[in-house]
Design a protein around this motif. Sequence first.
Motif, PDB file in Angstrom:
ATOM      1  N   ALA A 425     -52.306 -65.785  19.915  1.00 20.54           N
ATOM      2  CA  ALA A 425     -51.064 -65.578  19.166  1.00 20.54           C
ATOM      3  C   ALA A 425     -50.168 -64.593  19.891  1.00 20.54           C
ATOM      4  CB  ALA A 425     -51.380 -65.086  17.759  1.00 20.54           C
ATOM      5  N   GLY A 426     -48.906 -64.938  19.987  1.00 15.34           N
ATOM      6  CA  GLY A 426     -47.935 -64.066  20.631  1.00 15.34           C
ATOM      7  C   GLY A 426     -47.843 -64.215  22.125  1.00 15.34           C
ATOM      8  N   SER A 427     -48.678 -65.056  22.741  1.00 15.09           N
ATOM      9  CA  SER A 427     -48.636 -65.224  24.193  1.00 15.09           C
ATOM     10  C   SER A 427     -47.390 -65.977  24.640  1.00 15.09           C
ATOM     11  CB  SER A 427     -49.892 -65.963  24.677  1.00 15.09           C
ATOM     12  OG  SER A 427     -50.002 -67.233  24.043  1.00 15.09           O
ATOM     13  N   ASN A 428     -46.924 -66.919  23.798  1.00 14.36           N
ATOM     14  CA  ASN A 428     -45.715 -67.696  24.096  1.00 14.36           C
ATOM     15  C   ASN A 428     -44.922 -67.856  22.794  1.00 14.36           C
ATOM     16  OD1 ASN A 428     -46.090 -68.783  27.068  1.00 14.36           O
ATOM     17  ND2 ASN A 428     -48.074 -69.085  26.044  1.00 14.36           N
ATOM     18  N   PRO A 429     -44.222 -66.819  22.386  1.00 11.61           N
ATOM     19  CA  PRO A 429     -43.581 -66.834  21.051  1.00 11.61           C
ATOM     20  C   PRO A 429     -42.548 -67.944  20.871  1.00 11.61           C
ATOM     21  CG  PRO A 429     -42.829 -64.955  22.378  1.00 11.61           C
ATOM     22  CD  PRO A 429     -43.996 -65.553  23.098  1.00 11.61           C
ATOM     23  N   ARG A 430     -41.790 -68.262  21.895  1.00 13.09           N
ATOM     24  CA  ARG A 430     -40.784 -69.298  21.739  1.00 13.09           C
ATOM     25  C   ARG A 430     -41.418 -70.675  21.511  1.00 13.09           C
ATOM     26  NH1 ARG A 430     -36.434 -68.681  26.505  1.00 13.09           N
ATOM     27  NH2 ARG A 430     -38.275 -68.071  27.714  1.00 13.09           N
ATOM     28  N   GLU A 432     -44.342 -71.089  20.111  1.00 11.02           N
ATOM     29  CA  GLU A 432     -44.916 -71.028  18.773  1.00 11.02           C
ATOM     30  C   GLU A 432     -43.847 -71.334  17.713  1.00 11.02           C
ATOM     31  OE1 GLU A 432     -47.299 -67.527  18.016  1.00 11.02           O
ATOM     32  OE2 GLU A 432     -47.772 -67.352  20.152  1.00 11.02           O
ATOM     33  N   GLN A 433     -42.644 -70.796  17.920  1.00  3.89           N
ATOM     34  CA  GLN A 433     -41.556 -71.061  16.982  1.00  3.89           C
ATOM     35  C   GLN A 433     -41.152 -72.525  17.009  1.00  3.89           C
ATOM     36  OE1 GLN A 433     -40.318 -68.881  14.812  1.00  3.89           O
ATOM     37  NE2 GLN A 433     -38.931 -70.422  13.961  1.00  3.89           N
ATOM     38  N   SER A 474     -46.397 -67.883  32.394  1.00  6.26           N
ATOM     39  CA  SER A 474     -45.769 -68.022  31.079  1.00  6.26           C
ATOM     40  C   SER A 474     -45.329 -69.465  30.836  1.00  6.26           C
ATOM     41  CB  SER A 474     -44.564 -67.082  30.980  1.00  6.26           C
ATOM     42  OG  SER A 474     -43.828 -67.344  29.801  1.00  6.26           O
ATOM     43  N   ASP A 476     -43.694 -70.287  28.111  1.00  6.53           N
ATOM     44  CA  ASP A 476     -42.334 -70.138  27.570  1.00  6.53           C
ATOM     45  C   ASP A 476     -41.296 -70.237  28.688  1.00  6.53           C
ATOM     46  OD1 ASP A 476     -42.845 -69.979  24.910  1.00  6.53           O
ATOM     47  OD2 ASP A 476     -42.630 -67.805  24.733  1.00  6.53           O
TER      48      ASP A 476
END
Length: 754
Positions: A425-430, A432-433, A474, A476
Amino acid sequence: MFNSTGIIFMNFFKMKNTQPSSGYLGKGKNKTTINFSLSRKNAWLLWLCQCLNIAVIALELSTWMLAIISLSLVWQALLLHQNRHRVKASNNKSTGKYPNRRHNNDLNTHHNRQRAFNVAPILLGIFALLGCLAIAITAKEVGILTSMLHLLCFSYVLKAFELKARSDFYQLLLLGLFVLASSLIFRQDLAFTLITFILLVINLAVLLQLFSWEKTFATNIKVVAILLGQSTLLAVVLFLVFPRLSPFWQVPMAKSAETGLSDTVKPGDIANLTRSTKLAFRADFGRQKVPAYSQLYWRAMVLEDYDGKQWSRQKASRTTPSNKAVSSDNNSSDKPLTFDASTTYVLPLNYQVIVEPSYQKYLFALTPAVVAGDKSGINAQAGFTFRSTRIISQAKSYQLTSYLTAPLALELSQKSKQVNLRFPAGSNPRLEQFALQLQHNYADVQARAQAVLTFINKEKYSYTLQPPLLENNSLDQFFFDTQSGFCVHYASAFTFLMRASGVPSRMVTGYLGGEYNGEDAQQSNSIGHLSVYQYDAHAWSEIWVADKGWLRIDPTSAVDPQRVNSGWSSELLQQQSALNNNLISLYQLKNSALLNALRLQFDALDYQWTRWVIGFTTKQQYNLFKNLFGKMASWKFALIIGVSLIISMATLMLFLHLLNRTKKKQQVLSKWQLVYQKALAQLAKQGMEKPAGMTVNDFAKQVRAQYPELAIAFTRLSTSYNTLCYQTLSTNDQDKLALTMQQHYQQFLQILKN
């Protein structure tokens, strides 16, 4: 190939040595011992032979070892070059100011030649000690096999500096043959085997040159080729009838020898692998219709763990494959799928796979598959994959049966579901969104996956072998910023999106497609094989859908449909050509109809070589005898092999015995003996024959008395003949004096005609 080398050595050592290797010059107390020496020509041939032997195994040596070997070879060449000038100076001195010191000139020429490769023992010892110390220090880093290879090659080049006796020369030649044999550990393809065979002929010709120095090197190569041809029959018989015994030990693996895919994959890894044009494996479908290119997904590994930077494989538990069930994903507790012969989707596809040495364990299959025939040495693994029980250090063949239209794992355990939904969680926030938006907009799993593919297809994504570098790998940055990558980039981002949107998914690595070499692949009776190269390496995704099991989703199809449907595009081939910087690249070969046809023809020959020679197994040997003699008991099979070996050896010994008897009956004359016999024949035509018991000098006096006009020419000819027959001369001096004798003979003929 090296089975017949011993036979050739037997023939060589039985030859009469016409080149003096030891003896003395002078008489009484002033006699001088002559040790083993090589002529300048033979010394350079030996040096060239060393360079060629090292060249075939150079790719397996470390850079620092290649530097040491190159330094040693250059050192040898400088010594040889320096020796040539020393011999010239010595000859000029003896023939100029002191023309009567022929005996001293022989000594000087010999001793100069003797120093051709010799250096100070202390200097050589220090150099050898430092080299061995470097090999010992780097042994842990490069591996046992490479260290042993370093020691062999280092000893090979150092041995040339101490050729003091004939036994040293033999040891150097044997070390060269060991170097050639060692190169076959790493490669056994047809092209490399032919190169090794040619070098074997050259090595043996250098040995023969020592014994038959009066012949040209080309003639000696021809003799060696004939000897190898004569021993081919025995080699073939031994290959067919000798038991295919398993090795008593496992060859230690070189750490740098691994090729192909890895257990861990980061974005950009496979893009680097696709620069290689090495062969990965071949597949033969017999006379069945070859599946369409888009169905040739050769599965190697399933990667389920993602730590935010790379994908890795979970430890797989061993399963026993069955002909009635496809191996399940045991690590995920998926149940085996049993096939019903009446089910329409069960269409078995039988094929043979021949894997090239990769020094890894993973095997390749069209999923789902079961092992057909001999299952020894193969384990079914989690994720519908297969692995070899041993490191694949030589070509390995196995039979598979695939059911391409069958579903995979209709039931998914809770543990498997958790594993394939997990992501940092939080490794690739975009991403995930974006995944949450997909989950909200598309309730159906397949519709959600299709929405991602449509998004990739409509946006300005590009498929390239030179993707931009990503910070901390990354996803993202790739998906929203660079939008340029290879198959791993798209498969990683897609799998992450599916997991983040609540769909169990995983990444699979392997190979896609292959090059068909043969008749029309779409015909059911076509004859040919499929060659899959390292540049065919590929990665794709799988998502789990209820009542359908694991479904293959390849995001590459959204950005580059040609790659999935028919193979590499011209743009990708051009990129590979630019990255490799090869003189003749794959792109250039495929664009030339003639060169591409020749390449495919040689590939077909190499496939047959691999299938029938490299891949000749105990089972194939048994089937061969079974076809020839019918079904038999094991003791009969062993008896046939034993009798065949006895007959082969008896035939060989009889051949060698008859050959030796023939040689004994035929007296081999040297060049000067032939010239003298011709002169005697000319005199016999004039009515003057030499009595059998008369010496050469007495007969020369008789010729001077009867034919005064022939006195000078025949006396010079007789003197040269006596010197060549009864004095110990160096090879160079023998050649010069034999040429002078030939000139005297021509003068003798001219006077006789006048």
